[in-house]
Design an enzyme around this catalytic site. Structure first.
Site, PDB file in Angstrom:
ATOM      1  N   ILE A 101       0.861  -1.184   0.000  1.00  9.63           N
ATOM      2  CA  ILE A 101       0.000   0.000   0.000  1.00  9.63           C
ATOM      3  C   ILE A 101       0.892   1.227   0.000  1.00  9.63           C
ATOM      4  CG2 ILE A 101      -1.646   1.367   1.354  1.00  9.63           C
ATOM      5  CD1 ILE A 101      -2.914  -1.202   2.311  1.00  9.63           C
ATOM      6  N   TYR A 153       5.724  -0.501  -9.594  1.00 11.99           N
ATOM      7  CA  TYR A 153       4.885   0.096 -10.627  1.00 11.99           C
ATOM      8  C   TYR A 153       5.844   0.426 -11.759  1.00 11.99           C
ATOM      9  CZ  TYR A 153       0.945   0.648  -7.395  1.00 11.99           C
ATOM     10  OH  TYR A 153      -0.081   0.417  -6.528  1.00 11.99           O
ATOM     11  N   THR A 179       3.298  -5.103 -10.537  1.00 11.26           N
ATOM     12  CA  THR A 179       1.858  -4.873 -10.572  1.00 11.26           C
ATOM     13  C   THR A 179       1.426  -4.555 -12.002  1.00 11.26           C
ATOM     14  OG1 THR A 179       1.662  -4.168  -8.278  1.00 11.26           O
ATOM     15  CG2 THR A 179       0.000  -3.353  -9.792  1.00 11.26           C
ATOM     16  N   ARG A 188     -11.703   6.893  -9.234  1.00 10.34           N
ATOM     17  CA  ARG A 188     -12.005   6.794  -7.804  1.00 10.34           C
ATOM     18  C   ARG A 188     -12.709   8.071  -7.342  1.00 10.34           C
ATOM     19  NH1 ARG A 188      -5.929   4.612  -6.187  1.00 10.34           N
ATOM     20  NH2 ARG A 188      -5.903   2.869  -7.668  1.00 10.34           N
ATOM     21  N   HIS A 297      -6.711  -5.542  -6.879  1.00  9.30           N
ATOM     22  CA  HIS A 297      -6.266  -4.300  -6.240  1.00  9.30           C
ATOM     23  C   HIS A 297      -7.301  -3.807  -5.219  1.00  9.30           C
ATOM     24  CE1 HIS A 297      -2.708  -1.722  -7.062  1.00  9.30           C
ATOM     25  NE2 HIS A 297      -3.350  -0.858  -6.321  1.00  9.30           N
ATOM     26  N   ARG A 300      -9.974  -1.385  -6.523  1.00  6.03           N
ATOM     27  CA  ARG A 300      -9.632   0.017  -6.739  1.00  6.03           C
ATOM     28  C   ARG A 300      -9.374   0.383  -8.199  1.00  6.03           C
ATOM     29  NH1 ARG A 300      -7.999   2.920  -2.447  1.00  6.03           N
ATOM     30  NH2 ARG A 300      -6.141   3.869  -3.392  1.00  6.03           N
ATOM     31  N   ASP A 334      -5.073 -11.754  -2.847  1.00  2.82           N
ATOM     32  CA  ASP A 334      -5.602 -10.714  -1.965  1.00  2.82           C
ATOM     33  C   ASP A 334      -6.879 -10.138  -2.551  1.00  2.82           C
ATOM     34  OD1 ASP A 334      -5.119  -8.558  -3.746  1.00  2.82           O
ATOM     35  OD2 ASP A 334      -3.337  -7.879  -2.692  1.00  2.82           O
ATOM     36  N   ARG A 338     -10.656 -10.132   5.524  1.00  3.19           N
ATOM     37  CA  ARG A 338     -10.963  -9.391   6.752  1.00  3.19           C
ATOM     38  C   ARG A 338     -10.918 -10.262   8.005  1.00  3.19           C
ATOM     39  NH1 ARG A 338     -10.118  -6.221   3.433  1.00  3.19           N
ATOM     40  NH2 ARG A 338     -11.464  -4.594   2.567  1.00  3.19           N
ATOM     41  N   GLY A 357      -4.562  -6.092   3.318  1.00  3.93           N
ATOM     42  CA  GLY A 357      -4.429  -4.710   2.872  1.00  3.93           C
ATOM     43  C   GLY A 357      -5.018  -3.705   3.833  1.00  3.93           C
TER      44      GLY A 357
END
Length: 412
Positions: A101, A153, A179, A188, A297, A300, A334, A338, A357
């Site tokens: 992250i 990235y 990634t 977003r 992701h 996202r 991923d 939770r 995450g």
């Protein structure tokens, strides 16, 4: 490191002290506490997802669609329950990995260093984002984590790409994660409505700002991290990151280009992150990667997409079915994890490692390193206890037989 005594310790602390000082073990409450700690922009940056947020919701639907089938009288010794895994020829204490992250400095002043140190303390694999708030070398020097990975990235500038990879290898990162799904930022609305893009303010750019090639090519040889650097120096450097495609390149790479990364990284493991289809998994195998990270992701990037767990089972079956003389990539998963039950479901469907995450990010926001440690301990303890109570003697007892979906009760 087994966490089977973590719950007992919390109860004992409460008995001795008359109150509980531990961080909440409930994700919903942790999220609320993090929201109270953070600026609205920082909270929404982490909490938000693409457009209508349907992909994030689908991640949860995919996980909730499976139910665990408990089996009794299995001779389980909870104190001996083992979560160890053999991956890349090394022993991993448990199946968790810190999903990368970025911009953690907006969550806590100790940012990535606190997260890495927490992961080391709890023996959880750590993956550092390209968009770190602390240079990669500093994170490694301060944590000395023996199982740290570096996520890239892929920059548009090949010279910067080579420099970042060379630095990561020299610093001691064991695995390179590429990634694939974030060559440009997803739509977003939470960030857009707030006009909040941390990168154009220089946040999350520490790896580039400390990179000698970037500094020479885009900053006239003057690092924006140097003593005496002005706000204008930082702003100009940040604009170069954005306009030159050095974090998000603005162009999707092709599978053939992975050969360039292999040449730069050498024989060390390479994992591709963001795979969601059998076709892409097959291409990854053809490209010779060492690991496939099944992920969307955290919802996202692509709106309206499948829940990531929906892709895990088919991809895992394909990988396990490869001929014995074919290199079988490690599978990381991923998006939506939770709880301990979620971890069980991912492992049962074929994940070798399971990425965490948002939960650890909110733990970082609440209490720094201590908060990240508490979140990881809770998840491991929940996983161990749930798996043992469901009749598993070790993590290796988990498999597709451990789960059932509605309508498949005949499998019981």
């Amino acid at each position: 490191m087994s966490m089977n005594g973590y719950m007992r310790q919390i109860f004992l602390d409460a008995l001795m002290q008359g109150k509980t000082e531990h961080l909440t073990t409930r994700y919903s409450k942790l999220r609320e506490q993090a929201e109270q700690k953070l600026s609205s922009e920082a909270f929404l940056y982490v909490d938000g997802s693409a457009s209508t947020q349907s992909t994030e919701l689908n991640n949860r639907k995919a996980l909730d669609a499976y139910q665990i089938v408990p089996r009794m009288m299995a001779g389980v010794e909870f104190s001996e329950f083992s979560t160890e895994r053999e991956i890349f020829g090394r022993t991993f204490a448990n199946p968790l990995i810190i999903s990368p992250i970025g911009v953690q400095g907006q969550l806590h002043p100790d940012s990535d260093v606190a997260t890495s140190q927490a992961a080391k303390e709890v023996e959880v694999t750590f993956c550092l984002s390209s968009a770190t708030s602390t240079p990669m070398e500093v994170v490694m020097e301060k944590s000395q984590h023996e199982e740290a990975w570096f996520q890239l990235y892929w920059p548009s500038d090949d010279d910067v790409t080579e420099s970042l990879i060379t630095r990561a290898k020299k610093a001691g990162y064991k695995v390179l994660v590429i990634t694939l799904d974030t060559w440009t930022l997803g739509w977003r609305p939470q960030d857009i409505d707030a006009g909040y893009n941390p990168f154009i303010k220089g946040m999350g750019c520490a790896n580039l700002f400390s990179d000698p090639v970037f500094v020479e090519k885009y900053c006239e040889g003057k690092s924006p991290l140097r003593d005496g650097a002005t706000a204008d120096d930082v702003q100009q450097a940040a604009l170069s990151v954005a306009t030159q495609g050095l974090l998000t390149s603005g162009k999707a790479r092709t599978w053939s280009e992975l050969a360039q990364i292999r040449k730069l990284w050498g024989d060390g493991p390479i994992v591709v992150k963001g795979v969601q289809t059998l076709t892409d998994a097959a291409r990854a195998v053809e490209a010779g990667v060492d690991g496939i990270w099944v992920s969307n992701h955290g919802g996202r990037q692509v709106d309206g997409a499948i829940g990531s767990l929906q892709a895990l089972g088919p991809i895992s079956q394909y990988i396990r079915g490869l001929p014995k003389d074919t290199k079988r990539p490690v599978i990381v998963f991923d998006s939506g994890i939770r709880s301990g039950a979620d971890i069980m479901k991912a492992v049962a469907l074929g994940a070798d490692l399971v990425g965490i995450g948002r939960p650890y990010a909110f733990g970082l926001a609440c209490r720094g390193q201590e908060g990240v440690e508490a979140v990881l301990k809770s998840l491991i303890a929940d996983f161990e206890m749930n798996a043992a109570l469901a009749g598993c003697r070790t993590i290796n007892d988990l498999g597709p037989h451990s789960l059932v979906k509605s309508g498949e009760e005949s499998r019981l």
